[in-house]
Design an enzyme around this catalytic site. Structure first.
Site, short mmCIF file in Angstrom:
data_model
loop_
_atom_site.label_atom_id
_atom_site.label_comp_id
_atom_site.label_asym_id
_atom_site.label_seq_id
_atom_site.Cartn_x
_atom_site.Cartn_y
_atom_site.Cartn_z
NE ARG A 230 -4.24 -1.54 0.27
CZ ARG A 230 -4.37 -2.57 -0.55
NH1 ARG A 230 -3.43 -2.83 -1.45
NH2 ARG A 230 -5.43 -3.35 -0.50
CD GLU A 259 -3.45 3.17 -4.97
OE1 GLU A 259 -2.22 2.97 -4.83
OE2 GLU A 259 -4.28 2.27 -5.18
CG HIS A 277 -3.50 -0.72 -6.74
ND1 HIS A 277 -3.89 -0.14 -5.55
CD2 HIS A 277 -3.46 -2.06 -6.48
CE1 HIS A 277 -4.07 -1.07 -4.63
NE2 HIS A 277 -3.82 -2.26 -5.17
P1 NDP Z 1 -0.81 -11.86 4.85
O1 NDP Z 1 -1.63 -11.42 6.00
O2 NDP Z 1 -0.81 -13.29 4.44
O3 NDP Z 1 0.73 -11.47 5.13
C1 NDP Z 1 1.12 -10.25 5.67
C2 NDP Z 1 2.57 -10.33 6.12
O4 NDP Z 1 2.97 -9.04 6.59
C3 NDP Z 1 2.82 -11.31 7.26
O5 NDP Z 1 4.06 -11.93 7.06
C4 NDP Z 1 2.88 -10.40 8.49
O6 NDP Z 1 3.66 -11.03 9.50
C5 NDP Z 1 3.53 -9.16 7.90
N1 NDP Z 1 3.22 -7.94 8.65
C6 NDP Z 1 2.00 -7.51 9.05
N2 NDP Z 1 2.11 -6.36 9.73
C7 NDP Z 1 3.43 -6.06 9.77
C8 NDP Z 1 4.17 -4.99 10.35
N3 NDP Z 1 3.58 -4.01 11.04
N4 NDP Z 1 5.52 -5.00 10.19
C9 NDP Z 1 6.13 -5.99 9.50
N5 NDP Z 1 5.48 -7.02 8.94
C10 NDP Z 1 4.14 -7.06 9.07
O7 NDP Z 1 -1.21 -10.91 3.65
P2 NDP Z 1 -1.12 -11.18 2.08
O8 NDP Z 1 0.23 -11.72 1.76
O9 NDP Z 1 -2.31 -11.93 1.63
O10 NDP Z 1 -1.27 -9.67 1.53
C11 NDP Z 1 -0.38 -8.67 1.96
C12 NDP Z 1 -0.81 -7.29 1.50
O11 NDP Z 1 -0.48 -7.12 0.13
C13 NDP Z 1 -2.29 -6.98 1.56
O12 NDP Z 1 -2.73 -6.67 2.86
C14 NDP Z 1 -2.41 -5.81 0.60
O13 NDP Z 1 -2.22 -4.59 1.27
C15 NDP Z 1 -1.25 -6.03 -0.38
N6 NDP Z 1 -1.76 -6.40 -1.70
C16 NDP Z 1 -1.53 -5.57 -2.77
C17 NDP Z 1 -2.01 -5.89 -4.02
C18 NDP Z 1 -1.76 -5.01 -5.19
O14 NDP Z 1 -2.55 -5.04 -6.15
N7 NDP Z 1 -0.69 -4.23 -5.22
C19 NDP Z 1 -2.82 -7.09 -4.27
C20 NDP Z 1 -2.95 -7.92 -3.09
C21 NDP Z 1 -2.44 -7.57 -1.86
P3 NDP Z 1 3.57 -10.60 11.06
O15 NDP Z 1 2.12 -10.60 11.42
O16 NDP Z 1 4.39 -11.64 11.75
O17 NDP Z 1 4.19 -9.26 11.14
#
Ligand code: NDP
Length: 319
Positions: A230, A259, A277
């Site tokens: 994001r 965006e 995006h």
């Molecule tokens: P998941 O929930 O499976 O994975 C998220 C990861 O981020 C986990 O490893 C989590 O580990 C880590 N994380 C969460 N919060 C933090 C933090 N504050 N600091 C460091 N690491 C963090 O999500 P997805 O892989 O399914 O999707 C991830 C994101 O990708 C979505 O939320 C979306 O915003 C973005 N996205 C963008 C798209 C695009 O079109 N550009 C399309 C799809 C998704 P932990 O909890 O241990 O920190």
């Protein structure tokens, strides 16, 4: 009764229209009169896009609301904490987009390192007969990629990076079970050790400006930042500054703070790659995401558990 917020996407309308009473929020001319009339009837909301902000004050207009079925895996546009505190389940559309977004991430990374969009522009501008396109200073070969967020999509990206011979390490708040790549509890330590950051964490308060001036400085002059997460995850002015000063080498961005508006300073930079995006934006994947929005609503309508509730609103609810 279901409130659809967003345009009449065929999969949403086709999947819901014959099964529930569907109300179209965007088509209401007088929104407050419309909510007054249908608000008490609404049991579920379907969100057609990720950019509609759905906060507590908005949701509180629907006293019988039980579910918000949100399109997209990221749901930082929905106040899920507020929903959970008020007995409303929020669902998203995870997993069905993992491979598509990971493909896009690798595409953006390769475009950024090997300047493929610039090379395409070069051919179209008739430059090739005058001179070959300059050799790219960057390559993926020999790079170490620090994946920021080793979740569902992060893992799919890491698998692809391995196939491209890149070394993979990662940062998240907790080490991921079953993941053997080197784990860094501190992002800035990882940034110091790698030359490429691949960002794929959720948006929202906990990741706001995670990639700041300190992290960019630690990444260094060969550093490349790819943001698939994001816009809010990067301190955008700090990134622009780091690109201008060559504190880092380049960036590939699929997402932006405001965006679809993109800062003119980024547009003016020839050495960055900007995508609108499009992470999950193929017809097949977007159809699968729309279908999951529908299936979550239909589960609610049938009195069944939601298919993909978000962690803030577990089902059954914790008392
Ligand atoms: P998941 O929930 O499976 O994975 C998220 C990861 O981020 C986990 O490893 C989590 O580990 C880590 N994380 C969460 N919060 C933090 C933090 N504050 N600091 C460091 N690491 C963090 O999500 P997805 O892989 O399914 O999707 C991830 C994101 O990708 C979505 O939320 C979306 O915003 C973005 N996205 C963008 C798209 C695009 O079109 N550009 C399309 C799809 C998704 P932990 O909890 O241990 O920190």
């Amino acid at each position: 009764d279901v409130l659809l917020i967003g345009s009449r996407k065929p999969v949403l309308v086709g999947g819901l229209e014959s099964k529930v009473n569907l109300h179209h929020y965007l088509e209401a001319k007088d929104k407050s009169a419309f909510i007054k009339e249908v608000g008490p009837k609404i049991g579920a909301i379907a969100l057609a896009y990720t950019h509609d902000k759905v906060d507590g004050p908005f949701l509180s207009q629907f006293p019988n609301l039980k579910q918000v079925s949100s399109f997209g895996v990221g749901y930082d546009h929905v106040d899920a904490k507020w929903a959970g505190e008020h007995g409303i389940v929020v669902t998203n559309t995870p997993d069905v987009l993992n491979e598509e977004v990971a493909d896009t991430a690798l595409g953006l990374l390769l475009c950024t390192l090997r300047e493929f969009p610039q090379a395409d522009r070069y051919v179209r501008a008739g430059q090739w007969p005058k001179a070959p396109y300059p050799l790219t200073k960057a390559t993926l070969q020999g790079r170490t990629v620090g994946v920021v967020g080793m979740g569902r999509i992060g893992k799919a990206i890491a698998k692809r990076l391995e196939a491209f011979n890149a070394k993979v390490v990662y940062h998240s708040r907790n080490p991921q079970a079953g993941v053997e790549y080197k784990y860094y509890p501190k992002l800035v330590d990882m940034a110091r050790d790698v030359d490429t950051l691949m960002i794929i964490v959720p948006g929202g308060a906990s990741t706001k400006n995670l990639i700041n001036a300190e992290v960019l400085k630690a990444l260094g002059p060969q550093g490349v930042v790819i943001n698939m997460a994001r816009g809010s995850v990067i301190d955008e002015p700090a990134l622009i500054e780091a690109l201008k000063n060559r504190t880092i080498y380049s960036a590939g961005l699929d997402v932006f703070v405001n965006e679809p508006e993109v800062p003119q300073e980024l547009i003016d930079m020839e050495h960055v790659v900007l995508f609108p995006h499009v992470g999950s934006a193929s017809e097949a994947t977007r159809t699968a995401m729309d279908q999951l929005v529908v299936d979550n609503i239909l589960a609610w309508a049938a009195g069944k558990p939601p298919l993909t509730p978000v962690p803030e609103t577990p089902y059954p609810p914790k008392c």
